[in-house]
Design a protein around this motif. Structure first.
Motif, short mmCIF file in Angstrom:
data_model
loop_
_atom_site.label_atom_id
_atom_site.label_comp_id
_atom_site.label_asym_id
_atom_site.label_seq_id
_atom_site.Cartn_x
_atom_site.Cartn_y
_atom_site.Cartn_z
N THR A 91 11.43 -14.58 19.90
CA THR A 91 12.63 -14.67 20.75
C THR A 91 13.85 -14.09 20.03
O THR A 91 14.97 -14.47 20.32
CB THR A 91 12.92 -16.13 21.15
OG1 THR A 91 13.12 -16.91 19.96
CG2 THR A 91 11.79 -16.71 21.97
N GLU A 96 13.45 -10.39 24.64
CA GLU A 96 12.28 -11.24 24.40
C GLU A 96 12.51 -12.64 24.96
O GLU A 96 11.64 -13.19 25.64
CB GLU A 96 11.98 -11.32 22.90
CG GLU A 96 11.45 -10.03 22.32
CD GLU A 96 11.41 -10.03 20.80
OE1 GLU A 96 10.43 -9.50 20.26
OE2 GLU A 96 12.36 -10.55 20.17
N LEU A 97 13.67 -13.21 24.68
CA LEU A 97 13.99 -14.54 25.20
C LEU A 97 13.98 -14.51 26.73
O LEU A 97 13.41 -15.40 27.37
CB LEU A 97 15.36 -15.01 24.69
CG LEU A 97 15.81 -16.37 25.20
CD1 LEU A 97 14.86 -17.48 24.78
CD2 LEU A 97 17.23 -16.67 24.72
N TRP A 100 10.43 -14.62 28.21
CA TRP A 100 9.84 -15.97 28.21
C TRP A 100 10.48 -16.84 29.28
O TRP A 100 9.81 -17.59 29.98
CB TRP A 100 9.95 -16.62 26.84
CG TRP A 100 9.00 -16.03 25.85
CD1 TRP A 100 9.29 -15.25 24.78
CD2 TRP A 100 7.58 -16.17 25.88
NE1 TRP A 100 8.14 -14.89 24.15
CE2 TRP A 100 7.08 -15.44 24.78
CE3 TRP A 100 6.67 -16.82 26.71
CZ2 TRP A 100 5.71 -15.36 24.50
CZ3 TRP A 100 5.31 -16.75 26.44
CH2 TRP A 100 4.84 -16.02 25.34
#
Length: 125
Positions: A91, A96-97, A100
């Protein structure tokens, strides 16, 4: 004798998640040694010193656990199907965070809202 006061530094991941959730209606709750974010009473995603706990649902579990820096979530030695743990390296960027978070939202937004039941006082005999 004076008491020493220790203050915990705020978790930067909490601020990142708040920003990523934007104007979406959510609540926060202390759980699992960190902060969990809830939508309509359903757990969405949670922070801890070891990374994120992401709720992905049973159908997306295997694919999510196979992603880089992810593994099945375990509590008390038992695997929690539908939840994955993501190491901090997974993350590091906002993209990327966000990935998710999007995966968690895709599942949690399919769930019906949880209604908190009123606590009933127990009578003593």
């Amino acid at each position: 004798m004076a008491k020493s006061v220790t203050s915990m530094a705020p978790d930067p991941m909490v601020e990142r998640l708040r920003a990523a959730l934007g104007r979406r209606a959510f609540t926060e709750q202390k759980m699992f040694g960190g902060t969990c974010f809830m939508i309509n009473g359903n757990m969405l995603i949670g922070t801890s010193k070891r990374g994120l706990l992401v709720r992905v649902g049973k159908e997306a579990h295997a694919a999510a656990a196979a992603r880089p820096h992810a593994r099945p979530m375990e509590m008390g030695g038992r695997s929690m199907e539908g939840y994955v743990h993501v190491a901090p390296e997974g993350t590091a960027s906002e993209a990327e965070l966000g990935g998710w978070l999007d995966l968690a939202l895709a599942f949690v937004e399919t769930l019906p809202p949880k209604i908190k039941s009123a606590k009933v006082a127990k009578k003593r005999a």
